[in-house]
Design a protein around this motif. Structure first.
Motif: not given
Length: 313
Positions: A231-235, A241-247, A304-312
């Protein structure tokens, strides 16, 4: 019989660990984490204990896990005892350890430590205590852990049964780390999950974002099999973090104690995450990241990490 067999198994495993130096663990927490990663066979008889067979197969019942933890702690010069009795109505062995002048009970399956005097501990009855050399049967009126006196020298409270360990048979086991095995296992699971997602979305093709998937695998690798550190490394990771600014990120992470890849894939195929995937359109990327921490060829921890990115918008 159960008490004698348990003590004998600790004696046997101590010989094995000392002779072959198979487990390179240095601290109590490392030992607990290692043992808690072993896949538990819920269907096996808890009274039947064969720890060497458990190591070979990478499977163990709850009591075999406790004996393995005791032996590893002993190998790093920690005095540990098997605390035998009942937990939620089932026969269990917890590990009794004095750490920082505090007596604690360790659940080998979950790796959770409990203060011996905590009345909320899941361990409800104590029948006997053992190590590799001796067994002590509880003679006290109270059999709850937080009420008993654990001074084994008090003959009116504990009946000592000195064991006569004569087991000298030590088997050669394949018990080594193998980085190529770690990579092969990760790739096998990863591509099975990718095909699972692609088959699910045949009518609405989507793209596997390999770059971000690899980024997440690097973060998992840096976590050293610790969720809190992950969790620390992810944050703190600048790329993600840059990706999560737009997705918007929708997904889940799961840590498995490895048994076989088919069982893992079956679990993932039943997850509610597919309800989210079904609503995504062609512009949404999906992420599949898999990383394996291989303790030995028989015992692994799969992330395992499974997920999707939805553009804002």
């Amino acid at each position: 019989i159960w008490a004698k067999n348990s003590s004998d198994q600790v004696h046997l495993l101590n010989q094995f660990i000392c002779k072959y130096d198979i487990i390179n663990l240095k601290t109590i927490d490392e030992a607990i984490k290692f043992v808690s990663r072993i896949k538990i066979n819920e269907l096996s008889n808890p009274y039947e204990i064969d720890i060497i067979n458990a190591i070979e197969n990478g499977w163990a019942n709850s009591n075999e896990s406790a004996i393995l933890l005791m032996s590893i702690l002993t190998s790093i010069s920690k005095q540990a005892f098997g605390f035998c009795g009942y937990s939620y109505g089932k026969p269990r062995i917890f590990v009794l350890l004095n750490e920082n002048d505090c007596d604690c009970l360790i659940d080998p399956i979950t790796g959770i430590k409990y203060n011996l005097k905590d009345p909320l501990t899941p361990f409800t009855k104590i029948g006997f205590v053992f190590d590799c050399d001796n067994i002590w049967f509880n003679l006290q009126k109270n059999d709850t852990p937080w009420q008993i006196d654990i001074d084994f020298l008090k003959e009116n409270e504990w009946k000592s049964f000195k064991t006569n360990n004569s087991i000298n048979v030590i088997k050669e086991l394949k018990f080594v780390k193998d980085e190529s095995y770690q990579i092969e296992l990760s790739n096998e699971i990863k591509f099975k999950v990718v095909r699972l997602v692609e088959d699910f979305r045949k009518t609405t093709p989507t793209r596997w974002n390999r770059f971000l998937s690899q980024t997440l695998e690097n973060i998992i690798a840096a976590s050293n099999d610790s969720y809190s550190k992950f969790q620390v490394e992810l944050k703190s990771d600048k790329v993600f973090s840059k990706v999560l600014e737009s997705h918007t990120w929708i997904g889940f992470m799961k840590q498995f104690n490895f048994s076989n890849t088919d069982e893992i894939i079956e679990y993932i195929s039943l997850l509610d995450i597919y309800d989210s995937f079904a609503k995504f359109d062609i512009h949404h990327d999906f992420i599949v990241s898999v990383f394996t921490f291989t303790y030995t060829q028989n015992i692994s921890s799969i992330w395992i990490i499974l997920g999707a990115l939805k553009p804002n918008k």
